[in-house]
Design a protein around this motif. Sequence first.
Motif, PDB file in Angstrom:
ATOM      1  N   SER A  30       7.095 -24.675 -10.369  1.00  0.00           N
ATOM      2  CA  SER A  30       7.429 -23.450  -9.661  1.00  0.00           C
ATOM      3  C   SER A  30       8.348 -22.593 -10.513  1.00  0.00           C
ATOM      4  CB  SER A  30       8.104 -23.774  -8.322  1.00  0.00           C
ATOM      5  OG  SER A  30       8.544 -22.592  -7.685  1.00  0.00           O
ATOM      6  N   GLU A  31       8.176 -21.291 -10.415  1.00  0.00           N
ATOM      7  CA  GLU A  31       9.018 -20.355 -11.154  1.00  0.00           C
ATOM      8  C   GLU A  31      10.108 -19.753 -10.287  1.00  0.00           C
ATOM      9  OE1 GLU A  31       8.921 -19.610 -14.380  1.00  0.00           O
ATOM     10  OE2 GLU A  31       7.259 -21.000 -14.750  1.00  0.00           O
ATOM     11  N   THR A  32      10.145 -20.117  -9.008  1.00  0.00           N
ATOM     12  CA  THR A  32      11.076 -19.469  -8.089  1.00  0.00           C
ATOM     13  C   THR A  32      11.943 -20.497  -7.357  1.00  0.00           C
ATOM     14  OG1 THR A  32       9.452 -19.488  -6.281  1.00  0.00           O
ATOM     15  CG2 THR A  32       9.493 -17.547  -7.717  1.00  0.00           C
ATOM     16  N   LEU A  33      13.078 -19.995  -6.842  1.00  0.00           N
ATOM     17  CA  LEU A  33      14.011 -20.832  -6.090  1.00  0.00           C
ATOM     18  C   LEU A  33      14.184 -20.370  -4.651  1.00  0.00           C
ATOM     19  CD1 LEU A  33      16.923 -21.199  -8.703  1.00  0.00           C
ATOM     20  CD2 LEU A  33      14.948 -22.703  -8.352  1.00  0.00           C
ATOM     21  N   GLY A  34      13.479 -19.332  -4.253  1.00  0.00           N
ATOM     22  CA  GLY A  34      13.661 -18.774  -2.920  1.00  0.00           C
ATOM     23  C   GLY A  34      14.120 -17.330  -3.015  1.00  0.00           C
ATOM     24  N   ASN A  35      14.520 -16.760  -1.894  1.00  0.00           N
ATOM     25  CA  ASN A  35      14.975 -15.375  -1.827  1.00  0.00           C
ATOM     26  C   ASN A  35      16.449 -15.372  -1.435  1.00  0.00           C
ATOM     27  OD1 ASN A  35      15.608 -12.701  -0.677  1.00  0.00           O
ATOM     28  ND2 ASN A  35      13.419 -12.289  -0.927  1.00  0.00           N
ATOM     29  N   PHE A  36      17.313 -14.834  -2.286  1.00  0.00           N
ATOM     30  CA  PHE A  36      18.746 -14.851  -2.018  1.00  0.00           C
ATOM     31  C   PHE A  36      19.091 -14.176  -0.700  1.00  0.00           C
ATOM     32  CE2 PHE A  36      22.831 -12.556  -2.302  1.00  0.00           C
ATOM     33  CZ  PHE A  36      23.697 -13.629  -2.390  1.00  0.00           C
ATOM     34  N   TRP A  37      18.463 -13.050  -0.418  1.00  0.00           N
ATOM     35  CA  TRP A  37      18.814 -12.290   0.778  1.00  0.00           C
ATOM     36  C   TRP A  37      18.360 -13.001   2.048  1.00  0.00           C
ATOM     37  CZ3 TRP A  37      22.328  -9.167  -0.765  1.00  0.00           C
ATOM     38  CH2 TRP A  37      22.249  -8.616  -2.036  1.00  0.00           C
ATOM     39  N   VAL A  38      17.263 -13.717   1.968  1.00  0.00           N
ATOM     40  CA  VAL A  38      16.815 -14.509   3.119  1.00  0.00           C
ATOM     41  C   VAL A  38      17.766 -15.679   3.350  1.00  0.00           C
ATOM     42  CG1 VAL A  38      14.965 -15.996   4.001  1.00  0.00           C
ATOM     43  CG2 VAL A  38      14.404 -13.837   2.859  1.00  0.00           C
TER      44      VAL A  38
END
Length: 572
Positions: free
Chosen positions: A166-174
């Motif tokens: 995976s290239e992502t860790l999630g959404n900071f604002w969420v």
Amino acid sequence: MNVNSALQYFLFLLIVTVLVKPLGGYLDRVFSRRKTMLDPLLAPVERCIYRLTGVDPAIEMSAGQYAANFVIFGFICTLFLYLILRFQRFLPWFFPEYHTTPLSPDLSFNTAISFSTTTTWQAYGGENTMSYFSQMVGLCTQNFLAGAAGLAVGIAFIRGLAREASETLGNFWVDLTRSLLWVLLPGSILGALLLIWQGVPMNFHHYSNSSTLEGAKQIIPQGPVAALESIKNIGTNGGGFFNANGADPYENPTPFSNFLEMLSIILLPAALTHTFGRIVGHRRQGWLLYSVMLFLFIGGLAALHFSEQRENPWLRGVDARHSELQAGGNMEGKEVRFGIAGSTLTGIVTSNTATGSTNAMNDSFTSLGGFILLLNLLLGEVIFGGLGTGLFSMVMTAAIAVFLAGLMVGRTPEYLGKKIGPAENKMIMLYALAGPTTILALAAITISTKAGLAGLTTNGGTHGFTEILFAFASAFANNGQSFGGLSANTTFYNIMTSIAMMAGRFGLAIPALAFAGLFARQKITPRSIGTLPTHTLSFGILLTLFLVVVTALSYLPVFAIGPVLEHLLFKV
């Protein structure tokens, strides 16, 4: 140790241990976006926030993007609070006859950074400096936002370790929004109600004037204390509404309120170990981390209690024994309503976390007791630590232990089925060196300059050096407590502690997120006969020894010329 002290410690540790699993499971459901009992009430609010801010919860961020948003958010929060503090005399609920401490540009700058990094280092007296508006709209708001941002980073870090290719860790604002709505807001409301029940004020009344029995006039501050007190603990912030912080009877009126406040500080950081185990799919990993934290916590608790319960050798002929009529031991700088046990529990909880909400004078602890508090800060938030930051601090330390163990057996180190290669090792080293480099460099500059030494208004020598070292260790750990002998409201200290606070907040979070991003890109490799098991008792012992040894080696020079030397001289 008397029965009452032992019972208080046992109940505290029992409650924390019992609640680790349900709270950890709840956090897992919140950030995995599975159903919770609060969804019918909070989900519409969440959707409304996304519409107003233009956030698309389906879009995720890479480690770099997540870190950038985290830093930018911290900068915006700092600027927002700085403006409130600079213009507070023009805002509501400012009482010029009582708020007599001027908020200079450097003090405002330091305080803004302090609260936006969860450090809440306070170089001022709250009731003499901050208006109700500054306390609620400025400081209390930052307690929510900074605590939620730290929790978001901790969750993103766990995701990175759990994900594959995976290239992502999630959404900071969420993550930030869900931290606020599902975790901090309900927790702080419940905590504030319990504190109001115990006698903590929650009002916007004018300061009260009263007369003592001797006829002297006394000014009694009022204010919305319960609201700030609750979130400062749950969000692992620690800033006091009043100058005396947790020792003030309006902030912490009873032994039971003290017990509740210490629980509120430690429950969420402890529960995150179970959240970690659930998300990575190996719950024993989480329990292993919790066990190491608990073991070190108990060791510090026992050492601090016995150091404070013993008699002070400098006070000849004083009966220091515990009895029904006296607390015994070293009661200097401690509140009688808390005694040795309540003060010891608070000292250990606050020095191990990022919540410096003390209820006793650190400067009045025995030399060994003060050393234990300092050692907890220098360990680097690994014993429960701050909200979110404590978990990734322990995991990053575990990764170092795995790396060294792998070198000893001649294999590429692995953690959670993923390899710790050169890129991952660089992030680990950046993380590990940030603390000693920042703390030792700032302390060296301070003791080498007239402006730094000018802050030692009551003590010099080895104890004065300890005060300086403690201040920078506390600032870097985003903790905020200090020894009372250091006068820190000067331009020099406001700037230097600000540097330490920013380094402790961003200098640790960015390498941790980068490490998580590198892990997220890997696929889990099958276990082999040469794989080091990281969920066993033997690894727990290795990790514990590693924590102590590395901390000792990193700070050995200052230990030799500071608190250890002072302890030896004190005994002589």
